[in-house]
Design a protein around this motif. Structure first.
Motif, PDB file in Angstrom:
ATOM      1  N   LYS A   1       0.839  -1.202   0.000  1.00  0.00           N
ATOM      2  CA  LYS A   1       0.000   0.000   0.000  1.00  0.00           C
ATOM      3  C   LYS A   1       0.872   1.250   0.000  1.00  0.00           C
ATOM      4  N   LEU A   2       0.423   2.251  -0.735  1.00  0.00           N
ATOM      5  CA  LEU A   2       1.128   3.526  -0.785  1.00  0.00           C
ATOM      6  C   LEU A   2       1.105   4.189   0.582  1.00  0.00           C
ATOM      7  N   SER A   3       2.235   4.750   0.994  1.00  0.00           N
ATOM      8  CA  SER A   3       2.294   5.435   2.291  1.00  0.00           C
ATOM      9  C   SER A   3       1.402   6.669   2.289  1.00  0.00           C
ATOM     10  N   PRO A   4       0.782   6.995   3.421  1.00  0.00           N
ATOM     11  CA  PRO A   4      -0.107   8.172   3.491  1.00  0.00           C
ATOM     12  C   PRO A   4       0.636   9.455   3.112  1.00  0.00           C
ATOM     13  N   GLY A   5      -0.026  10.292   2.332  1.00  0.00           N
ATOM     14  CA  GLY A   5       0.564  11.571   1.946  1.00  0.00           C
ATOM     15  C   GLY A   5       1.440  11.522   0.707  1.00  0.00           C
ATOM     16  N   GLN A   6       1.812  10.317   0.261  1.00  0.00           N
ATOM     17  CA  GLN A   6       2.657  10.201  -0.925  1.00  0.00           C
ATOM     18  C   GLN A   6       1.826  10.242  -2.204  1.00  0.00           C
ATOM     19  N   ARG A   7       2.484  10.643  -3.283  1.00  0.00           N
ATOM     20  CA  ARG A   7       1.845  10.601  -4.594  1.00  0.00           C
ATOM     21  C   ARG A   7       2.080   9.241  -5.229  1.00  0.00           C
ATOM     22  N   PHE A   8       1.168   8.839  -6.094  1.00  0.00           N
ATOM     23  CA  PHE A   8       1.220   7.490  -6.671  1.00  0.00           C
ATOM     24  C   PHE A   8       2.214   7.474  -7.835  1.00  0.00           C
ATOM     25  N   PRO A   9       3.263   6.631  -7.760  1.00  0.00           N
ATOM     26  CA  PRO A   9       4.270   6.625  -8.829  1.00  0.00           C
ATOM     27  C   PRO A   9       3.824   5.764 -10.016  1.00  0.00           C
ATOM     28  N   TYR A  10       4.035   6.303 -11.228  1.00  0.00           N
ATOM     29  CA  TYR A  10       3.706   5.536 -12.431  1.00  0.00           C
ATOM     30  C   TYR A  10       4.528   6.067 -13.603  1.00  0.00           C
ATOM     31  N   CYS A  11       5.409   5.230 -14.118  1.00  0.00           N
ATOM     32  CA  CYS A  11       6.193   5.528 -15.330  1.00  0.00           C
ATOM     33  C   CYS A  11       6.887   6.882 -15.251  1.00  0.00           C
ATOM     34  N   GLY A  12       7.551   7.144 -14.131  1.00  0.00           N
ATOM     35  CA  GLY A  12       8.311   8.384 -13.997  1.00  0.00           C
ATOM     36  C   GLY A  12       7.501   9.584 -13.559  1.00  0.00           C
ATOM     37  N   THR A  13       6.195   9.407 -13.359  1.00  0.00           N
ATOM     38  CA  THR A  13       5.359  10.508 -12.867  1.00  0.00           C
ATOM     39  C   THR A  13       4.865  10.178 -11.464  1.00  0.00           C
ATOM     40  N   ALA A  14       4.333  11.185 -10.801  1.00  0.00           N
ATOM     41  CA  ALA A  14       3.733  11.002  -9.472  1.00  0.00           C
ATOM     42  C   ALA A  14       2.367  11.677  -9.495  1.00  0.00           C
ATOM     43  N   ILE A  15       1.304  10.907  -9.251  1.00  0.00           N
ATOM     44  CA  ILE A  15      -0.070  11.405  -9.365  1.00  0.00           C
ATOM     45  C   ILE A  15      -0.681  11.534  -7.971  1.00  0.00           C
ATOM     46  N   ASP A  16      -1.251  12.703  -7.698  1.00  0.00           N
ATOM     47  CA  ASP A  16      -1.898  12.942  -6.408  1.00  0.00           C
ATOM     48  C   ASP A  16      -3.187  12.122  -6.322  1.00  0.00           C
ATOM     49  N   CYS A  17      -3.327  11.360  -5.250  1.00  0.00           N
ATOM     50  CA  CYS A  17      -4.464  10.431  -5.126  1.00  0.00           C
ATOM     51  C   CYS A  17      -5.776  11.144  -4.794  1.00  0.00           C
ATOM     52  N   GLN A  18      -5.717  12.405  -4.366  1.00  0.00           N
ATOM     53  CA  GLN A  18      -6.940  13.146  -4.065  1.00  0.00           C
ATOM     54  C   GLN A  18      -7.372  14.058  -5.222  1.00  0.00           C
ATOM     55  N   THR A  19      -6.398  14.673  -5.898  1.00  0.00           N
ATOM     56  CA  THR A  19      -6.728  15.691  -6.909  1.00  0.00           C
ATOM     57  C   THR A  19      -6.359  15.289  -8.330  1.00  0.00           C
ATOM     58  N   LEU A  20      -5.580  14.222  -8.502  1.00  0.00           N
ATOM     59  CA  LEU A  20      -5.055  13.787  -9.797  1.00  0.00           C
ATOM     60  C   LEU A  20      -4.064  14.778 -10.397  1.00  0.00           C
ATOM     61  N   ASP A  21      -3.493  15.670  -9.569  1.00  0.00           N
ATOM     62  CA  ASP A  21      -2.390  16.524 -10.031  1.00  0.00           C
ATOM     63  C   ASP A  21      -1.206  15.641 -10.398  1.00  0.00           C
ATOM     64  N   ILE A  22      -0.452  16.060 -11.415  1.00  0.00           N
ATOM     65  CA  ILE A  22       0.668  15.246 -11.901  1.00  0.00           C
ATOM     66  C   ILE A  22       1.968  16.029 -11.767  1.00  0.00           C
ATOM     67  N   SER A  23       2.981  15.374 -11.235  1.00  0.00           N
ATOM     68  CA  SER A  23       4.330  15.945 -11.189  1.00  0.00           C
ATOM     69  C   SER A  23       5.330  14.855 -11.550  1.00  0.00           C
ATOM     70  N   ARG A  24       6.565  15.247 -11.759  1.00  0.00           N
ATOM     71  CA  ARG A  24       7.594  14.253 -12.059  1.00  0.00           C
ATOM     72  C   ARG A  24       7.987  13.529 -10.781  1.00  0.00           C
ATOM     73  N   ASN A  25       8.239  12.232 -10.911  1.00  0.00           N
ATOM     74  CA  ASN A  25       8.691  11.446  -9.766  1.00  0.00           C
ATOM     75  C   ASN A  25      10.204  11.596  -9.670  1.00  0.00           C
ATOM     76  N   ARG A  26      10.661  12.371  -8.700  1.00  0.00           N
ATOM     77  CA  ARG A  26      12.086  12.687  -8.590  1.00  0.00           C
ATOM     78  C   ARG A  26      12.774  11.940  -7.447  1.00  0.00           C
ATOM     79  N   GLU A  27      12.135  10.887  -6.942  1.00  0.00           N
ATOM     80  CA  GLU A  27      12.739  10.149  -5.829  1.00  0.00           C
ATOM     81  C   GLU A  27      14.065   9.505  -6.221  1.00  0.00           C
ATOM     82  N   LYS A  28      14.155   9.045  -7.478  1.00  0.00           N
ATOM     83  CA  LYS A  28      15.367   8.342  -7.920  1.00  0.00           C
ATOM     84  C   LYS A  28      16.380   9.269  -8.581  1.00  0.00           C
ATOM     85  N   VAL A  29      16.053  10.577  -8.681  1.00  0.00           N
ATOM     86  CA  VAL A  29      16.974  11.518  -9.327  1.00  0.00           C
ATOM     87  C   VAL A  29      18.024  11.935  -8.307  1.00  0.00           C
TER      88      VAL A  29
END
Length: 614
Positions: free
Chosen positions: A417-445
């Motif tokens: 399960k995704l940790s609370p407060g985190q965005r959902f990672p998918y193919c290099g993006t991170a999607i907000d689970c409440q609003t569907l806002d999209i940002s780049r997933n920079r955890e591995k950068v």
């Protein structure tokens, strides 16, 4: 690396053996200097080609890896054998069947397709087999003549599948052809289903070894239903594009870029080459010359037989032996991604029909599935269906890569399960689970990843190349989905702009460090580059061209705000790196102070972004 680069800093007049004995004390003429340069270039080429490269090859196996982009690894041959032989043995036992030489020659003599070659690419854990189907092989009975590579022979079939993809996109189901297609799917879905109190449920699954597990008979059977015409016309033309690089307001020419694309055209389409240019090929290209080469007609039945032979009798040469791939489709094939997309779209129709509703959004990039829905029971059913496996489609899910944003169990085992407060990672993006806002997933950068992603050019124009690299570093991050104000909130949009500038600044610093001291950019050049970056970034974000090309796109940001975010990002990176560019830092801080006094900056927005990010 060119001979010119290698010879930089070498003075030909100081190399005694290049000078004729009777002329050593004389002043060197222009023609004599040219001849010495020619001889020395031949000598340098000999050193690399006949000494240096064979010396490295005799001691090391040199390869890139699956996880480190451009970084090279040098394995001692005995170490490489120790780790590669077990992986190759397992691959032979699982995927291939050995053929005797006479049977292999019989297959090769009966068709135009040759054989592929395979190598292993190191992953973080294990090895990834890479099949080379582009390489040209010697024609049978001719020692020096080379025939066309397998992918070249399959190009007409690929062109026809691309045409059918545009004519009948519904046959591809949830297929995405690039990460950017997430934007085209998520934005309409968000506008359609968002309402007060709605909750989104996310579920991501990954098919294990997708290309290697697709049943060959099933994909060949499905393939026959894709082409809708008896015959197709394949048109080939040449595109010659000028390569103009502007520097400080001036344009300098470099070598033109040439491409030889092919496109399938319906047999019933009588449009001329010029009509296709005006309606399709030339609509998005500037400063390009198009030259028509030829048109050729292909019977659909013949191409289907060719593709079937390619799938069911894919021959690979390992060492001196031939093997036939008995499972899956060839990974290095020009057709593999398209065939995989059609096959899994068929799975969606027959196995996942319950997701074909307005409250569900199914996304799939090759074999990575993501479901976003407002119906929790459908999300649970989707995960359980995929975890059971679908033998007729060769589908087995890797449970370690399954991720959801709610509590659920499969076979009494909790799903990650995704940790609370985190965005959902998918193919290099991170999607907000409440609003569907999209940002780049920079955890591995990380900093090492930044270095591994760079290619450094030691050219005669290091300043121009430096500026081009910095601008491109931002340009590749400027996809619409990160900056659309209708899709993302104000904070998300500004965060995306700021973090894109931070990564650009880090790449600029890393690129400058990779250059020699003599070629490192001056403070003046860095200041000019950052100023031009601000202009380019604002133009990319709010240009009329982008809005015309993508109706509905809007980016609510002003140029002073873009500049304020850029200058703060570069300040933060250069201060953290303890850069030698103290002059640049002083200029950046002065510009931030000037901008802070401007009335057209909405200070509450931009200052919130910088103060809340690391």
């Amino acid at each position: 690396m060119s001979l010119h680069e290698v010879m930089q800093g070498m003075k030909l007049t100081e190399i005694d053996w290049l000078a004729p004995p009777q002329l050593r004390s004389n002043k060197t003429s222009q023609t004599d200097l040219q001849k010495r340069r020619e001889l020395f270039k031949e000598f340098i080429y000999f050193v690399f080609d006949s000494l240096l490269i064979p010396l490295i090859r005799s001691h090391f196996y040199v390869t890139e890896s699956n996880a480190h982009k451009y970084k090279l690894f040098f394995f001692r041959h005995d170490v490489w054998r120790y780790i590669a032989e077990p992986a190759m043995t397992a691959l032979k036992n699982k995927m291939f069947s050995e053929l005797n030489l006479s049977h292999a020659q019989q297959i090769l003599n009966s068709r135009a397709l040759g054989f592929g070659q395979i190598r292993l690419l190191p992953k973080e854990i294990g090895m990834r087999p890479i099949m080379n189907l582009r390489k040209r092989v010697a024609l049978r009975g001719k020692s020096k003549a080379l025939g066309a590579g397998i992918n070249r022979i399959l190009a007409p079939a690929h062109a026809i599948l691309q045409l059918e993809k545009t004519i009948n996109p519904q046959k591809l189901g949830a297929t995405m052809f690039s990460v950017g297609d997430i934007y085209k799917r998520v934005k309409p879905f968000k506008l359609k289903v968002t309402r007060p109190g709605v909750e989104f449920y996310f579920a991501k699954v990954d098919v294990q070894s997708a290309f290697d597990t697709i049943p060959q008979a099933a994909i060949v059977s499905l393939l026959a239903s894709i082409p809708q015409q008896r015959r197709y016309r394949v048109s080939t033309h040449v595109e010659v594009a000028s390569n103009l690089i502007s520097q400080a307001g001036n344009k300098s020419k470099s070598k033109p870029v040439k491409r030889w694309p092919s496109a399938a055209i319906s047999d019933r389409d009588n449009s001329t080459f010029m009509q296709h240019l005006e309606s399709k090929w030339a609509t998005t290209k500037k400063d390009t010359v198009f030259v028509n080469r030829w048109n050729k007609y292909y019977e659909t039945s013949e191409l289907l037989q060719l593709v079937a032979s390619h799938i069911q009798q894919n021959l690979v040469k390992i060492g001196k032996k031939f093997y036939r791939q008995r499972e899956g489709i060839p990974q290095g094939s020009i057709l593999s991604s398209t065939l995989c997309n059609y096959f899994y779209a068929d799975l969606e129709i027959h196995i996942l029909p319950f997701l074909d509703s307005e409250d569900c959004l199914l996304l799939r990039l090759t074999d990575d599935f993501l479901l976003i829905t407002i119906d929790k029971q459908k999300a649970i059913r989707f995960v359980k269906t995929m975890h059971r496996g679908v033998p007729e489609y060769g589908v087995t899910v890797n449970p370690r890569k399954t991720l959801v944003n709610f509590d659920m169990k499969v076979n009494d085992e909790p799903v990650t399960k995704l940790s609370p407060g985190q965005r959902f990672p998918y193919c290099g993006t991170a999607i907000d689970c409440q609003t569907l806002d999209i940002s780049r997933n920079r955890e591995k950068v990380q900093e090492t990843a930044i270095y591994n992603s760079l290619t450094v050019e030691f050219s005669r124009t290091p300043g121009r190349t430096f500026q081009r690299k910095v601008l491109n570093a931002f340009r590749i991050q400027s996809h619409l989905m990160f900056f659309d104000s209708e899709l993302n909130s104000v904070n998300t949009t500004l965060n995306n702009i700021y973090t894109a500038f931070c990564e650009t600044a880090t790449k600029m610093w890393a690129y400058a460090r990779c250059l020699s001291v003599q070629k490192q950019p001056s403070a003046d050049l860095v200041i000019k580059t950052i100023s031009r970056l601000v202009d380019t970034a604002h133009l990319l974000l709010v240009s009329k061209t982008r809005k015309l090309r993508y109706p509905g796109y809007t980016c609510d940001v002003k140029k002073p705000e873009v500049a304020w975010l850029a200058f703060n990002a570069f300040c933060k990176v250069l201060e953290r790196k303890q850069s030698k560019y103290s002059t640049v830092l002083s200029w950046l801080k002065a510009e931030v102070r000037k901008l802070s006094a401007k009335k057209d900056i909405r200070h509450g927005r931009v200052t919130h972004v910088v103060s809340n990010l690391p």
